[in-house]
Design a protein around this motif. Sequence first.
Motif, mmCIF file in Angstrom:
data_model
loop_
_atom_site.group_PDB
_atom_site.id
_atom_site.type_symbol
_atom_site.label_atom_id
_atom_site.label_comp_id
_atom_site.label_asym_id
_atom_site.label_seq_id
_atom_site.Cartn_x
_atom_site.Cartn_y
_atom_site.Cartn_z
ATOM 1 N N VAL A 340 0.881 -1.167 0.000
ATOM 2 C CA VAL A 340 0.000 0.000 0.000
ATOM 3 C C VAL A 340 0.918 1.216 0.000
ATOM 4 N N VAL A 342 1.175 4.799 0.368
ATOM 5 C CA VAL A 342 0.388 5.945 0.849
ATOM 6 C C VAL A 342 1.059 7.198 0.291
ATOM 7 N N PHE A 355 -1.021 8.779 8.458
ATOM 8 C CA PHE A 355 -0.574 7.475 7.958
ATOM 9 C C PHE A 355 -1.183 6.360 8.810
ATOM 10 N N ASP A 356 -1.149 6.516 10.117
ATOM 11 C CA ASP A 356 -1.686 5.487 11.015
ATOM 12 C C ASP A 356 -3.196 5.335 10.851
ATOM 13 N N ILE A 359 -3.783 3.331 7.795
ATOM 14 C CA ILE A 359 -3.505 1.906 8.047
ATOM 15 C C ILE A 359 -4.662 1.269 8.807
ATOM 16 N N GLY A 363 -6.590 -1.039 6.544
ATOM 17 C CA GLY A 363 -6.096 -2.352 6.970
ATOM 18 C C GLY A 363 -7.250 -3.283 7.312
ATOM 19 N N ASP A 373 -2.191 -9.744 7.024
ATOM 20 C CA ASP A 373 -1.367 -8.610 7.462
ATOM 21 C C ASP A 373 0.085 -8.791 7.058
ATOM 22 N N VAL A 376 1.088 -7.641 3.533
ATOM 23 C CA VAL A 376 0.814 -6.257 3.132
ATOM 24 C C VAL A 376 1.891 -5.343 3.719
ATOM 25 N N SER A 377 2.542 -4.555 2.859
ATOM 26 C CA SER A 377 3.521 -3.560 3.339
ATOM 27 C C SER A 377 2.921 -2.166 3.163
ATOM 28 N N TRP A 378 3.144 -1.324 4.131
ATOM 29 C CA TRP A 378 2.617 0.044 4.091
ATOM 30 C C TRP A 378 3.789 1.008 3.948
ATOM 31 N N PRO A 380 4.786 5.025 3.386
ATOM 32 C CA PRO A 380 4.428 6.432 3.176
ATOM 33 C C PRO A 380 5.401 7.046 2.176
ATOM 34 N N TYR A 401 9.562 7.429 9.998
ATOM 35 C CA TYR A 401 9.388 6.161 9.273
ATOM 36 C C TYR A 401 10.740 5.457 9.139
#
Length: 628
Positions: A340, A342, A355-356, A359, A363, A373, A376-378, A380, A401
């Motif tokens: 993902v 962002v 950002f949180d 998620i 999420g 979970d 999935v990589s998040w 920003p 980050y």
Amino acid sequence: MPRKVNYGPDYDDNYDEYDYGYEVDENANIFDLKSSRVSSTVVGRDEAVKVSSMRSDSSNQSTEKGKHNRLDEINILKNIEVGPPAGSRTSDNCSASVQEGWLGHVDESSVAVNLRSRGKSSLSLMPKERNVMVDDSSSSRNGGEANSLTSNLENISFAAKSRHSNDAKPGRAISRAQYKPEKWMLPEKAEHSLTQLNLAIVGHVDSGKSTLSGRLLHLLGRISQKEMHKYEKEAKLQGKGSFAYAWALDESAEERERGITMTVAVAYFDSKRYHVVVLDSPGHKDFVPNMITGATQADASILVIDASIGSFEAGMDGTKGQTREHAQLIRSFGIDQLIVAVNKMDAVDYSKERFDLIISQLGAFLRSCGFKDSSVSWIPLSAVENQNLVSAPSDFRLSWYLGPNLLDAIDSFQPPTREFSKPLIMPICDVIKSPSQGQVSACGKLEAGAVRSGSKLLILVLVMPSATIATVRSLERDSQACPIGRAGDNIAVSLNGIDGNHVMAGGVLCHPDFPIAFAKHLELKVLVLDGATPILIGSQLEFHIHHAKEAARVARISFLLDSKTGKVVKKAPRCILAKQSAVVEVILQEAVCVEEFSKCKVLGRVFLRTLGRTVAVGIVTRIVEEQQ
Ligand code: GTP
Ligand code: MG
């Protein structure tokens, strides 16, 4: 350089908005959500070839029965001995079987292989009148079977020997499991240092997919400084300066003028581990079918989110947002590895809180779609400000980050599994014709098996649905000639000995010994998506399968299923409501190339749409009636 792809048919521009959000239980046995791979085509905009979409092909597909290309076939196949069928299969079909070394080193002058035939050689097979429904009677299972079978066989030049017509049911007796690949079909370790990864870039309209893709390509040297200057200058001149990077992918005048992607653009770059094929999808709701036909071939995906206030929320909107729809679709394509991205974090001051929040909200939704979970990589980032794309962020506002940058996250994807040892299957995504040179190329992703070219080799492939044998003239990958294409590769296969009208998007190239089915009466297991209108007996729907689209009517709703356990909860219900699963029978206006999902995932995964909304996803559980 990025290439623009013309995927499949055009679609209506007046699609309604849609909304759904279904829950998929990972253990449910209704759908194998971990399976499919799809294909994409690479077509150089600057190549001197004409790209024929499915629609344009269909307009001239009614070839006079039995006369197509006969001379060519006879010439090519003059030394091919027609042998008896190797067996039978319950349903009728046409198979051209080359029992030995069909893709091997075969001397053209001395080739002696056995061929069986199945199906018809004439090509009124790919429909395209919308909303015209099939007459039930046309799908009668046994009517005229023997006669039509005989005439079908007669229409296939390479199968013209009489002993074939005596066979009541020639068919696909050889199971795919019995197939033994030749040595060259399997990749040697050293041969491909980089594994190909087909990466779909999806997400809500304007989230920055093309800008992100363009920026990545520029950073990785795939777009030169000179080209970038040109895009910047042109974009500025048109008052669209902010779209400079997107212009690298959005190449058509209409896309640039409207500032939206309409068809999938394909580009390449190499990371440390992968040769990445970028499939930049359109986010606009009108072009979801284009997104489907492109992204359905991906191994992994980047879901791009616009972090700006109001924009993330718009993407998540139940009725208008494509974030939800794209996430659901890619999961049902079998994609389970997701980044993902962002994006536009610059617009929210690189806020960790924002950002949180993204998620936590997205999420939960991704989990409900069946994404784990751990897969999935998040990340920003800001495509415009080049933060966190290929190196750690330089902006101190993103110092909170500590994870990987986007390129490292791409390298963290698990390599896709490829069906190298299975018989050839390549759904045709595009057809390139060069009438002046009398050449035709089928483009797509090799889903299984391998194919090669060579001046001294007679490489035969079966082109469905025309059931015509062609020889492979040459292969191209990334617009470069290549000797071998293997499962996972996006290639253009230039064919000899076949009329261009017999090669069409929505068709399939396959192994002559393992022809895929061609059918219009199918049994499906479907899941109706949240927010979709109920599906009734008689409902008319758009049926999407690999690169084919067909009008369909729901002929029967056999069972309602428990969507978690797959058990029958009701027989013959009158309708299927949102979030319900069921076994249905559909009758298509025209037959499509198809296989049962259990046998071939990519040819057995379907999407049902109506009025611009994806109303159900499903799999083919049974071919009720194959076409002869
Ligand atoms: P579709 O393909 O039509 O769905 O759009 P897209 O997702 O490809 O978006 P595109 O790349 O065309 O960008 C849309 C707008 O967002 C452009 O004006 C971009 O300049 C802007 N944009 C993209 N990335 C960023 C970013 O990181 N920050 C900011 N502030 N704007 C961005
Ligand atoms: Mg775009």
